[in-house]
Design an enzyme around this catalytic site. Structure first.
Site, PDB file in Angstrom:
ATOM      1  N   GLY A 243      -8.678   5.937  10.393  1.00  0.00           N
ATOM      2  CA  GLY A 243      -8.093   6.603  11.557  1.00  0.00           C
ATOM      3  C   GLY A 243      -6.605   6.799  11.370  1.00  0.00           C
ATOM      4  O   GLY A 243      -6.097   6.739  10.244  1.00  0.00           O
ATOM      5  N   SER A 244      -5.927   6.994  12.480  1.00  0.00           N
ATOM      6  CA  SER A 244      -4.496   7.281  12.403  1.00  0.00           C
ATOM      7  C   SER A 244      -3.710   5.996  12.134  1.00  0.00           C
ATOM      8  O   SER A 244      -4.183   4.881  12.392  1.00  0.00           O
ATOM      9  CB  SER A 244      -4.023   7.894  13.718  1.00  0.00           C
ATOM     10  OG  SER A 244      -4.134   6.931  14.739  1.00  0.00           O
ATOM     11  N   ARG A 246      -1.222   5.050  13.811  1.00  0.00           N
ATOM     12  CA  ARG A 246      -0.932   4.422  15.109  1.00  0.00           C
ATOM     13  C   ARG A 246      -2.060   3.445  15.496  1.00  0.00           C
ATOM     14  O   ARG A 246      -1.809   2.279  15.819  1.00  0.00           O
ATOM     15  CB  ARG A 246      -0.793   5.520  16.182  1.00  0.00           C
ATOM     16  CG  ARG A 246      -0.314   5.034  17.538  1.00  0.00           C
ATOM     17  CD  ARG A 246      -0.280   6.189  18.529  1.00  0.00           C
ATOM     18  NE  ARG A 246      -1.576   6.861  18.694  1.00  0.00           N
ATOM     19  CZ  ARG A 246      -2.585   6.388  19.411  1.00  0.00           C
ATOM     20  NH1 ARG A 246      -2.468   5.245  20.057  1.00  0.00           N
ATOM     21  NH2 ARG A 246      -3.734   7.058  19.504  1.00  0.00           N
ATOM     22  N   GLY A 248      -4.318   2.189  13.481  1.00  0.00           N
ATOM     23  CA  GLY A 248      -4.426   1.161  12.442  1.00  0.00           C
ATOM     24  C   GLY A 248      -3.404   0.045  12.622  1.00  0.00           C
ATOM     25  O   GLY A 248      -3.708  -1.131  12.429  1.00  0.00           O
ATOM     26  N   GLU A 265      -7.796   2.529   6.283  1.00  0.00           N
ATOM     27  CA  GLU A 265      -7.655   3.812   5.576  1.00  0.00           C
ATOM     28  C   GLU A 265      -7.063   4.769   6.602  1.00  0.00           C
ATOM     29  O   GLU A 265      -7.784   5.346   7.418  1.00  0.00           O
ATOM     30  CB  GLU A 265      -9.033   4.242   5.080  1.00  0.00           C
ATOM     31  CG  GLU A 265      -8.971   5.024   3.805  1.00  0.00           C
ATOM     32  CD  GLU A 265      -9.068   6.484   4.081  1.00  0.00           C
ATOM     33  OE1 GLU A 265      -7.985   7.122   4.172  1.00  0.00           O
ATOM     34  OE2 GLU A 265     -10.185   6.979   4.239  1.00  0.00           O
ATOM     35  N   CYS A 299      -8.059  13.264   5.453  1.00  0.00           N
ATOM     36  CA  CYS A 299      -6.877  12.421   5.251  1.00  0.00           C
ATOM     37  C   CYS A 299      -6.258  12.727   3.899  1.00  0.00           C
ATOM     38  O   CYS A 299      -5.103  12.407   3.658  1.00  0.00           O
ATOM     39  CB  CYS A 299      -7.198  10.952   5.440  1.00  0.00           C
ATOM     40  SG  CYS A 299      -8.613  10.448   4.542  1.00  0.00           S
TER      41      CYS A 299
HETATM   42  C1  UN1 Z   1     -11.164  11.262   4.643  1.00  0.00           C
HETATM   43  O1  UN1 Z   1     -10.600  12.339   4.833  1.00  0.00           O
HETATM   44  O2  UN1 Z   1     -11.110  10.343   5.487  1.00  0.00           O
HETATM   45  O3  UN1 Z   1     -11.387  12.707  -1.064  1.00  0.00           O
HETATM   46  C2  UN1 Z   1     -12.001  10.991   3.465  1.00  0.00           C
HETATM   47  C3  UN1 Z   1     -11.864  13.384  -0.131  1.00  0.00           C
HETATM   48  C4  UN1 Z   1     -13.204  12.978   0.432  1.00  0.00           C
HETATM   49  C5  UN1 Z   1     -13.045  11.884   1.421  1.00  0.00           C
HETATM   50  C6  UN1 Z   1     -11.999  12.080   2.445  1.00  0.00           C
HETATM   51  N1  UN1 Z   1     -14.063  12.530  -0.652  1.00  0.00           N
HETATM   52  O4  UN1 Z   1     -11.301  14.361   0.330  1.00  0.00           O
END
Ligand code: UN1
Length: 513
Positions: A243-244, A246, A248, A265, A299
């Site tokens: 998540g974000s 904030r 986390g 993460e 992410c």
């Molecule tokens: C995510 O955006 O939380 O590497 C995971 C990647 C994907 C996983 C992303 N295999 O873009």
């Protein structure tokens, strides 16, 4: 298959309840309702009765009881159960991928890709189920043996984000399961139906295998109640949270306060460096996919492009050309490259970030419009934006979960580019495009990229599951998926065994009676 048909395919007919330990969900006593609305066309996909404190307790107790059984099942046999789950995921890849696309808004090829990611990690987990190993270490004492074992840990809380509504569960849950743990899953409130479908698939397999309920559990409820309970509950020795930053930071404080373990993460602010020796034929498609794929809501999405001055105009023009050809619309139509953002709040954040960066001196080079009119009725579609900016701008230092790419110039050597790349609070993914070996190595060496992921001549997103996934600094430091990430889901025990007839003490200490 339309959404109704998909939901029927998974046996998801209303009333739908947010708590589940097995095939049948647990009717909620509370009255809190959650609506899942598709960002694709705004349609209501389903309404879920969320779990309350009583259901939480029931789920946790069932999970604890299941753990007592599951940890005694030999790991390779646990792997066989995961293999059956993976077989079932293969069989349901099409409808599950479609459901993810409808509920989250990612393109169908990415929806299928997400289910493939579940399958891949499941296959890895099956292999791993025969490889959970510790070390043996030579002892300093005669006739002694020193070794390490990895034992199951207990209930693992898995809190996932909307952007990978099912794959991130699989990274955690399928590895945790072969490790002998049980899993309590709290999915994002924007994507509850994808989670319910996965729970159905898994519970079906467990029932066929005559396994007790409670190995894989689902708890859909508000973060403020269910999320808080999960992070503060000492019965969950490990919390894996995506998540974000904030959220986390708050969760890490709570979990740390009870000395629990966590895998965080969190946000990324991922950059691609283009040196003067970059192959633009390779770089341009990677940049565009990294920045606009999943509508910039990974992410790992590419948010910053650090370009050598000598290439800047060429790169900018190539990107403007590429962005002009992007087709934005229904993500289930294979002709479109980009679907909607998750909701209108995300659209507002996108617009606000663009206003803000321009007030700091950023120059909008392309896009940035919120789209309306036919096909865009949900109000969640935007035109990806290219902005010329400087690395120190407040907006450039932050992660905006939307398709905005900041183009940043540099005119020195590769070390200057690396310093810019590292000059943000986050540390998830990074990439360099260069045909020069010394530049590539400068990027990968100990004083190079400070991120958890660092790629050469490919983009920042789309990592394979075989490697450990995660990042440094405000990204949270956790690692999930492949390599030896499984160790975080087990408790390590060091054993010393004396097989002699004397009792020598370590460090030469003498004690005689
Ligand atoms: C995510 O955006 O939380 O590497 C995971 C990647 C994907 C996983 C992303 N295999 O873009």
């Amino acid at each position: 298959m339309n959404p109704d048909e998909i939901l029927r395919h998974f046996g998801l007919t209303e009333p739908l309840y947010g708590a589940g330990v097995g095939r049948e969900s647990i009717p909620s006593s509370g009255t809190s309702l959650l609506q899942s609305r598709s960002p694709v066309d705004g349609r209501l996909l389903g309404t879920i009765h969320q779990a309350g404190p009583e259901e939480y307790e029931q789920v946790m107790k069932t999970a604890l009881a299941a753990f007592v059984h599951w940890r005694r099942v030999p790991a390779p046999q646990r792997g066989l159960v995961v293999r059956r789950i993976v077989d079932r995921l293969r069989a349901h890849k099409d409808p599950l991928g479609r459901l993810v696309s409808w509920e989250m808004g990612k393109s169908l090829t990415e929806g299928w890709g997400e289910v493939q990611e579940m399958i891949d990690i499941g296959d890895l987990a099956v292999g791993l189920s025969r490889q959970l190993h510790g070390l043996t270490i030579v002892s300093e004492r005669p006739d002694h043996r020193l070794m390490e074992q990895y034992h199951p840990l207990g209930p693992v809380a898995v809190i996932t984000a909307f952007n990978f509504p099912v794959a991130v569960w699989a990274w955690n849950a399928l590895i945790a399961a072969v490790c002998g743990d049980v899993v309590l899953w709290k999915p994002a409130s924007q994507t509850p139906l994808s989670a319910l479908a996965v729970q159905k698939i898994v519970a079906e397999v467990l029932a066929e295998e005559n396994l007790p309920e409670g190995i894989f559990n689902l708890i859909i409820g508000p973060g403020s109640t269910i999320g808080e309970r999960l992070i503060s509950d000492p019965r969950a020795p490990l919390v894996s949270l995506t998540g974000s930053t904030r959220i986390g930071r708050h969760a890490a404080g709570v979990i740390g306060g009870r000395l629990g373990k966590y895998i965080m993460e969190l946000g990324g602010n991922n950059a691609i460096i283009l040196t003067e020796h970059a192959d633009l034929g390779l770089a341009v498609p990677s940049i565009v996919f990294g920045a606009v794929g999943t509508a910039g809501q990974r992410c790992t999405s590419t948010r910053r492009l650090i370009v050598h001055e000598s290439m800047f105009d060429r790169v900018r023009d190539a990107l403007v050309r590429a962005y002009s050809s992007l087709r934005i619309g229904n993500p289930l139509d294979a002709n479109n490259h980009i679907g909607p953002l998750i909701d209108q709040a995300a659209v507002r954040d996108f617009a606000k970030a663009l206003d803000h960066v321009q007030s700091e001196g950023g120059r909008l080079l392309f896009g940035g419009k919120v789209l309306d009119g036919p096909g865009y009725e949900s109000g969640c579609y935007v035109q990806p934006a290219l902005v010329e900016a400087e690395n120190h701008y407040t907006m450039v230092q932050e992660e905006t979960f939307a398709p905005i790419l900041y183009l940043i110039r540099y005119n020195g050597d590769v070390n200057q580019a690396v310093a810019l790349q590292n000059g943000v609070p986050q540390g998830l993914s990074s990439a360099i495009f260069t045909t020069r070996m010394n530049e590539a190595e400068a990027f990968l060496c100990p004083w190079g990229s400070d991120c958890g992921l660092a790629n050469v001549n490919l983009g920042t997103s789309g990592a394979e599951i075989g490697g450990a996934f995660g990042g440094e600094k405000e990204t949270g430091g956790g690692r999930e998926a492949g390599s030896d990430a499984w160790k975080a889901y087990m408790r390590r025990q060091t054993n010393t065994i004396n097989y002699g007839s004397a009792m020598p003490l370590a460090q030469g200490v003498r004690f005689e009676l």
